[in-house]
Scaffold this active site. Structure first.
Site: not given
Ligand code: GLC
Length: 591
Positions: A207, A261
């Site tokens: 993310d 790993e």
């Molecule tokens: C990313 C995710 C989104 C979230 C953001 C903060 O963009 O896809 O849904 O709100 O990160 O974590």
């Protein structure tokens, strides 16, 4: 198991299905989807023909941002199940021949994470505060934030705590940003990657991969606040203090050692909303290995834009030196493609702006031409599935779901909706996160069935109320009545449905294209400005080498297809065998 999944580099041309767990399938009747629901639907996913599932966060969370505010990175939210449920789900996936990818959220924690609680307790200047980005405020008594940056979800990007210091958050205030210069932070994620790998996870989706490295120390924050914004995620000159900084790549080099790993090495794909020229850095074999290319999702229904998106994806894969392209038309952050293509196509308004305006007005500002939207979404998926590389499908996309624009404000969950002001209102992303319709109930519906959001049977999302003899809670987001036309059981029985098209396309893709083991060869087929056509090496039904072609007509008149046998078309060809507008066809070309 698909033949592709017998290979260690399965991810190079996998079709990955994104599960948004809270809205996928609820097995215990609390109105929230759960891990057991994913296990229950494994036969559906297997029949769809995908290679892998990616689960959006299912970790303990206060749900300030749909689970992207993680309280504990190494557990399952009790509302979604237990670690045993997770292990069972992975076992079921592997038995069905599917890989499992989990979401890692390293840019920020929840404000209830142990680290943040310790930071609050320990006070200013402490080692615990150094795990986050705490600063003194401006003004005589520090009563003003360190600068006037606005968060991505609206409102200030700084939040003041009781003793007067401020902490930084790109997203909601409940999502404090971590300080990646701090060794405890690195250690926490090293442990997390090994934890899920040891639990059988095959890969990770990272993310906000372009946001981890920040430099808030080289220059006064007040000055940075004038030069840069949180919203501007580009970093052409390498000086942006928070986005796409060169140091972020050191983190992923360390992670690569962890992925390696394992045997086979764990896979990772980064979510990095960076300029196409920087994507390949994240996808390098020494780092994550793959990165999302969102250019298709950003493109309007326009051949020129789509062609550029494909070119960007192919180029960036080539530059990465070992990765493959990724193709994304939908995810949990973007208005659904069937709706995007159904609204006026006005590129000048910028990405998703039309759709967002339309959602803000409860779907009333523009006419949503659903017939056209469906037709184009069918054409788009054939164009996409024939391309070399990996395809990411977001749950409900295979049912052809539209965005639910008219969720009442008081039912919205996305923090964007509550954090944006009246002048800059945004209803957020809930319209693509509504719980899936699984069955069309033939039962007489309750008297209020004609309401926009009925109290029906949740279309099989939660256990049936009558059968259980007790009430299931309402789905956490309300389902509109028109969902009944998109229920998986109905579409499964209808050979002309979107679901049937996805199933057929995936089956053919595996047999004709993936089976060649060639995940890079690609040639444009020049058929004019309004047509996107390309060829790839393929195997014919007898397993002999052949040439595959995909043709998509964006123009307003039918086009003649190249000579060959048509394998699949998103719409009926005309009486002269030509491809009508807003349609795609797959062919094997004559020699
Ligand atoms: C990313 C995710 C989104 C979230 C953001 C903060 O963009 O896809 O849904 O709100 O990160 O974590």
């Amino acid at each position: 198991m698909t033949a592709n999944n017998t290979r260690d580099d399965w991810w190079k041309q996998a079709v990955v299905y994104q599960v948004y767990p809270r809205s996928f399938k609820d097995t215990d009747g609390d109105g929230i989807g759960d891990i057991a629901g994913v296990t229950e639907k494994m036969p559906y996913l297997q029949a769809l023909g995908v290679d892998a599932i990616w689960l959006s966060p299912f970790y303990p969370s206060e749900l300030a941002d749909g689970g992207y505010d993680v309280i504990d990175y190494r557990d399952v939210d009790p509302r979604l199940g237990t670690m045993d449920d997770f292990d069972r789900m992975v076992a079921a996936a592997h038995k069905a021949g599917l890989k499992v990818i989990v979401d890692i959220v390293p840019n920020h924690t929840s404000d209830r994470h142990r680290f943040f609680r310790e930071a609050l307790e320990a006070g200013r200047g402490s080692a615990a505060r150094d795990r986050y980005i705490f600063r003194e405020g401006r003004g005589e008594h520090g009563e003003l934030p360190p600068n006037d940056w606005q968060s991505l979800f609206g409102g200030p990007a700084w939040q003041r705590v009781d003793d007067g210091q401020w902490y930084f958050h790109i997203f909601a205030a409940e999502q404090p940003d971590l300080n990646w210069k701090n060794p405890d932070v690195r250690e926490e994620f090293d442990r997390t990657l090994r934890f899920w790998s040891d639990h059988g996870t095959d890969g990770f989706r990272i993310d906000v991969a372009h946001g981890l490295a920040k430099d808030f120390d080289s220059r006064p924050l007040g000055e940075l606040g004038r030069e840069y914004t949180v919203q501007d995620q580009s970093n052409h000159d390498g000086r942006n203090p928070m986005w796409d900084r060169p140091e972020v790549h050191e983190i992923y080099k360390e992670w690569r050692a962890i992925f390696d790993e394992y045997d086979p090495p764990r896979f990772a794909v980064g979510e990095a909303w960076v300029v196409p020229e920087h994507q390949h850095l994240y996808a390098s074999p020494d780092e994550l290995g793959q990165v999302f290319n969102f250019e298709l999702a950003k493109a309007d229904w326009d051949a020129g834009r789509m062609r550029a998106a494909i070119e960007d994806g192919l180029e960036s894969a080539e530059r990465s030196g070992g990765s493959t392209s990724t193709w994304v038309m939908n995810n949990h952050d973007i208005p659904r493609s069937a709706t995007r293509y159904a609204l006026p196509q006005v590129p000048a308004r910028g990405k998703h702006r039309i759709a967002k305006d339309w959602i803000l007005r409860d779907g009333k500002s523009y006419y949503e031409d659903r017939t056209l939207g469906t037709r184009r979404a069918r054409a788009a998926v054939l164009m996409e599935m024939g391309l070399p590389g990996s395809v990411y499908v977001y749950q409900g996309e295979e049912l052809g779901l539209f965005e639910v624009a008219d969720i009442p404000w008081d039912r919205l969950e996305d923090p964007t909706a509550s954090r944006t002001s009246r002048n800059f209102a945004d209803k957020g992303r809930d319209g693509c996160r509504v719980p899936l319709p699984w069955v069309t109930s033939d039962e007489p519906q309750p008297a209020d069935w004609n309401m926009d959001f009925g109290q029906g049977e949740s279309f099989g999302f939660s256990p049936a109320r009558k059968a259980e003899g007790s009430a299931s809670a309402d789905p956490h987001l309300p389902q509109p009545l028109w969902f009944k036309d998109f229920a998986a059981d109905r579409e499964s029985a209808d050979g002309s449905s979107m679901l049937s098209l996805y199933r057929t396309a995936l089956r053919q893709r595996a047999k004709l294209l993936t089976a060649t083991g060639d995940y890079t060869s690609f040639d444009w087929l020049g058929m004019g400005h309004d047509v996107i056509a390309y060829t790839r090496p393929a195997l014919d039904p007898d397993g002999s080498p052949a040439t595959f072609a995909s043709v998509t007509n964006f123009g307003s008149v039918p086009v003649a297809l190249p000579k060959g046998s048509v394998l699949l078309a998103s719409a009926e060809l005309d009486a002269d065998g030509r491809l009508p507008r807003d349609a795609s066809a797959w062919l094997l070309l004559d020699e």
